[in-house]
Motif scaffolding. Structure first.
Motif, PDB file in Angstrom:
ATOM      1  N   LEU A  51      74.333  69.761  60.484  1.00 25.90           N
ATOM      2  CA  LEU A  51      75.322  68.713  60.726  1.00 25.90           C
ATOM      3  C   LEU A  51      76.603  69.141  60.016  1.00 25.90           C
ATOM      4  O   LEU A  51      76.710  69.023  58.799  1.00 25.90           O
ATOM      5  N   PHE A  52      77.557  69.670  60.772  1.00 22.47           N
ATOM      6  CA  PHE A  52      78.784  70.219  60.211  1.00 22.47           C
ATOM      7  C   PHE A  52      79.970  69.476  60.782  1.00 22.47           C
ATOM      8  O   PHE A  52      80.244  69.523  61.974  1.00 22.47           O
ATOM      9  N   LYS A  53      80.680  68.755  59.925  1.00 24.58           N
ATOM     10  CA  LYS A  53      81.898  68.032  60.295  1.00 24.58           C
ATOM     11  C   LYS A  53      83.010  68.548  59.388  1.00 24.58           C
ATOM     12  O   LYS A  53      83.171  68.097  58.268  1.00 24.58           O
ATOM     13  N   PRO A  54      83.750  69.574  59.858  1.00 26.87           N
ATOM     14  CA  PRO A  54      84.823  70.119  59.034  1.00 26.87           C
ATOM     15  C   PRO A  54      86.036  69.197  58.945  1.00 26.87           C
ATOM     16  O   PRO A  54      86.167  68.252  59.712  1.00 26.87           O
ATOM     17  N   THR A  55      86.918  69.512  58.030  1.00 28.55           N
ATOM     18  CA  THR A  55      88.068  68.664  57.722  1.00 28.55           C
ATOM     19  C   THR A  55      89.075  68.575  58.865  1.00 28.55           C
ATOM     20  O   THR A  55      89.446  67.494  59.288  1.00 28.55           O
ATOM     21  N   ASP A 124      97.419  72.714  45.373  1.00 27.13           N
ATOM     22  CA  ASP A 124      96.036  72.314  45.640  1.00 27.13           C
ATOM     23  C   ASP A 124      95.965  71.302  46.765  1.00 27.13           C
ATOM     24  O   ASP A 124      96.765  70.369  46.828  1.00 27.13           O
ATOM     25  N   ALA A 125      94.987  71.497  47.651  1.00 22.44           N
ATOM     26  CA  ALA A 125      94.652  70.509  48.678  1.00 22.44           C
ATOM     27  C   ALA A 125      93.343  69.862  48.238  1.00 22.44           C
ATOM     28  O   ALA A 125      92.341  70.544  48.022  1.00 22.44           O
ATOM     29  N   LYS A 126      93.366  68.550  48.077  1.00 17.64           N
ATOM     30  CA  LYS A 126      92.175  67.800  47.677  1.00 17.64           C
ATOM     31  C   LYS A 126      91.442  67.333  48.923  1.00 17.64           C
ATOM     32  O   LYS A 126      92.042  66.723  49.814  1.00 17.64           O
ATOM     33  N   VAL A 127      90.145  67.636  48.988  1.00 21.09           N
ATOM     34  CA  VAL A 127      89.326  67.280  50.133  1.00 21.09           C
ATOM     35  C   VAL A 127      88.034  66.655  49.628  1.00 21.09           C
ATOM     36  O   VAL A 127      87.461  67.105  48.633  1.00 21.09           O
ATOM     37  N   GLU A 128      87.567  65.609  50.296  1.00 16.56           N
ATOM     38  CA  GLU A 128      86.290  64.980  49.958  1.00 16.56           C
ATOM     39  C   GLU A 128      85.171  65.684  50.710  1.00 16.56           C
ATOM     40  O   GLU A 128      85.375  66.119  51.846  1.00 16.56           O
ATOM     41  N   TYR A 129      84.012  65.805  50.081  1.00 18.79           N
ATOM     42  CA  TYR A 129      82.919  66.514  50.746  1.00 18.79           C
ATOM     43  C   TYR A 129      81.569  65.882  50.434  1.00 18.79           C
ATOM     44  O   TYR A 129      81.375  65.213  49.423  1.00 18.79           O
ATOM     45  N   THR A 130      80.647  66.138  51.330  1.00 15.42           N
ATOM     46  CA  THR A 130      79.218  65.927  51.120  1.00 15.42           C
ATOM     47  C   THR A 130      78.534  67.162  51.675  1.00 15.42           C
ATOM     48  O   THR A 130      78.762  67.538  52.825  1.00 15.42           O
ATOM     49  N   PHE A 131      77.738  67.822  50.853  1.00 19.41           N
ATOM     50  CA  PHE A 131      76.941  68.970  51.280  1.00 19.41           C
ATOM     51  C   PHE A 131      75.478  68.627  51.066  1.00 19.41           C
ATOM     52  O   PHE A 131      75.100  68.157  49.995  1.00 19.41           O
ATOM     53  N   GLY A 132      74.671  68.858  52.084  1.00 25.71           N
ATOM     54  CA  GLY A 132      73.226  68.751  51.959  1.00 25.71           C
ATOM     55  C   GLY A 132      72.644  70.149  51.959  1.00 25.71           C
ATOM     56  O   GLY A 132      73.049  70.997  52.770  1.00 25.71           O
ATOM     57  N   TYR A 133      71.743  70.407  51.037  1.00 26.48           N
ATOM     58  CA  TYR A 133      71.114  71.716  50.911  1.00 26.48           C
ATOM     59  C   TYR A 133      69.614  71.569  51.104  1.00 26.48           C
ATOM     60  O   TYR A 133      69.028  70.578  50.666  1.00 26.48           O
ATOM     61  N   LYS A 134      68.997  72.581  51.699  1.00 30.43           N
ATOM     62  CA  LYS A 134      67.552  72.638  51.686  1.00 30.43           C
ATOM     63  C   LYS A 134      67.123  73.997  51.166  1.00 30.43           C
ATOM     64  O   LYS A 134      67.825  74.995  51.336  1.00 30.43           O
ATOM     65  N   LEU A 135      65.995  73.988  50.493  1.00 25.78           N
ATOM     66  CA  LEU A 135      65.464  75.200  49.892  1.00 25.78           C
ATOM     67  C   LEU A 135      64.664  75.945  50.939  1.00 25.78           C
ATOM     68  O   LEU A 135      63.669  75.444  51.460  1.00 25.78           O
ATOM     69  N   ILE A 136      65.114  77.158  51.259  1.00 29.44           N
ATOM     70  CA  ILE A 136      64.460  77.991  52.271  1.00 29.44           C
ATOM     71  C   ILE A 136      64.210  79.356  51.646  1.00 29.44           C
ATOM     72  O   ILE A 136      65.174  80.062  51.300  1.00 29.44           O
ATOM     73  N   GLU A 137      62.945  79.689  51.485  1.00 31.92           N
ATOM     74  CA  GLU A 137      62.548  80.968  50.895  1.00 31.92           C
ATOM     75  C   GLU A 137      63.290  81.245  49.593  1.00 31.92           C
ATOM     76  O   GLU A 137      63.821  82.330  49.366  1.00 31.92           O
ATOM     77  N   GLY A 138      63.352  80.229  48.741  1.00 33.43           N
ATOM     78  CA  GLY A 138      63.949  80.375  47.420  1.00 33.43           C
ATOM     79  C   GLY A 138      65.466  80.295  47.371  1.00 33.43           C
ATOM     80  O   GLY A 138      66.060  80.398  46.300  1.00 33.43           O
ATOM     81  N   GLU A 139      66.122  80.112  48.513  1.00 32.52           N
ATOM     82  CA  GLU A 139      67.586  80.047  48.574  1.00 32.52           C
ATOM     83  C   GLU A 139      68.029  78.674  49.089  1.00 32.52           C
ATOM     84  O   GLU A 139      67.412  78.125  49.996  1.00 32.52           O
ATOM     85  N   HIS A 145      77.229  69.380  56.148  1.00 35.87           N
ATOM     86  CA  HIS A 145      78.546  69.703  55.593  1.00 35.87           C
ATOM     87  C   HIS A 145      79.533  68.740  56.237  1.00 35.87           C
ATOM     88  O   HIS A 145      79.833  68.841  57.415  1.00 35.87           O
ATOM     89  N   HIS A 146      80.008  67.804  55.441  1.00 33.16           N
ATOM     90  CA  HIS A 146      81.022  66.862  55.907  1.00 33.16           C
ATOM     91  C   HIS A 146      82.183  66.931  54.937  1.00 33.16           C
ATOM     92  O   HIS A 146      81.998  66.831  53.731  1.00 33.16           O
ATOM     93  N   SER A 147      83.382  67.132  55.464  1.00 36.40           N
ATOM     94  CA  SER A 147      84.554  67.081  54.600  1.00 36.40           C
ATOM     95  C   SER A 147      85.690  66.381  55.322  1.00 36.40           C
ATOM     96  O   SER A 147      85.790  66.422  56.547  1.00 36.40           O
ATOM     97  N   SER A 148      86.510  65.710  54.515  1.00 36.73           N
ATOM     98  CA  SER A 148      87.621  64.954  55.073  1.00 36.73           C
ATOM     99  C   SER A 148      88.699  64.790  54.015  1.00 36.73           C
ATOM    100  O   SER A 148      88.431  64.875  52.819  1.00 36.73           O
ATOM    101  N   PHE A 149      89.919  64.557  54.493  1.00 34.91           N
ATOM    102  CA  PHE A 149      91.004  64.276  53.562  1.00 34.91           C
ATOM    103  C   PHE A 149      90.836  62.862  53.011  1.00 34.91           C
ATOM    104  O   PHE A 149      90.364  61.967  53.722  1.00 34.91           O
ATOM    105  N   PRO A 150      91.232  62.643  51.761  1.00 36.38           N
ATOM    106  CA  PRO A 150      91.138  61.297  51.190  1.00 36.38           C
ATOM    107  C   PRO A 150      91.958  60.291  51.990  1.00 36.38           C
ATOM    108  O   PRO A 150      93.009  60.634  52.550  1.00 36.38           O
ATOM    109  N   TYR A 151      91.466  59.081  52.036  1.00 35.66           N
ATOM    110  CA  TYR A 151      92.149  58.001  52.723  1.00 35.66           C
ATOM    111  C   TYR A 151      93.442  57.676  51.995  1.00 35.66           C
ATOM    112  O   TYR A 151      93.499  57.642  50.765  1.00 35.66           O
TER     113      TYR A 151
END
Length: 158
Positions: A51-55, A124-139, A145-151
């Motif tokens: 789920l990737f929602k870039p800025t 600097d450009a300030k961006v809000e983010y949420t990243f979800g990670y899953k562990l796959i073969e130790g990595e 990945h969701h990111s957006s400019f602040p309101y």
């Protein structure tokens, strides 16, 4: 159990990768090669949905495939999404994560906060983010990945 250290290391690797992509922008072949490796290593496109929602996307807001993510990061004549200008080839000189908090589980972690992208002029450009990670073969691999400019409040015209 995933640790906070693993998440912050994954964030640092991601930020360094974005900076490196930009440093390669004048050598298109090397830039494409590294950007593809970046996506393979850090995102879980080969293991399931991402789920990737870039800025900076208006028309094609969501990028569920490797090719669409690549288009967002480096654009190019053969880009998958015509609105893309190549976010990572800005270029940026630094990416700094500021986590509001991190949820840690055995095979999943979620981080949310702000990240700051420093351009070649030191701005600097300030961006809000949420990243979800899953562990796959130790990595840790990104599957959210969701990111957006602040309101910002727009003042009404008088």
């Amino acid at each position: 159990m995933i640790t906070k250290k693993q998440v912050t290391e994954a964030q640092n690797i991601w930020g360094q990768g974005v900076v490196k992509i930009g440093s390669l922008k004048d050598n298109r072949q090397e830039c494409e090669k590294f950007a593809n490796e970046f996506l393979e290593k850090l995102y879980s496109f080969n293991e399931g949905p991402v789920l990737f929602k870039p800025t900076k996307c208006e028309i094609e807001q969501f990028r569920p495939t490797h090719l669409e993510a690549l288009s967002y990061f480096i654009a190019g004549e053969d880009r998958a999404c015509k609105e893309d200008k190549g976010f990572a080839i800005q270029p940026w000189t630094n990416v700094e994560f500021e986590n509001t908090d991190i949820i840690l589980e055995e095979k999943r972690a979620i981080a949310m906060g702000n990240y700051f992208f420093t351009d070649v002029n030191g701005n600097d450009a300030k961006v809000e983010y949420t990243f979800g990670y899953k562990l796959i073969e130790g990595e840790l691999k990104i599957d959210v990945h969701h990111s957006s400019f602040p309101y910002t409040i727009n003042e009404p015209a008088v």
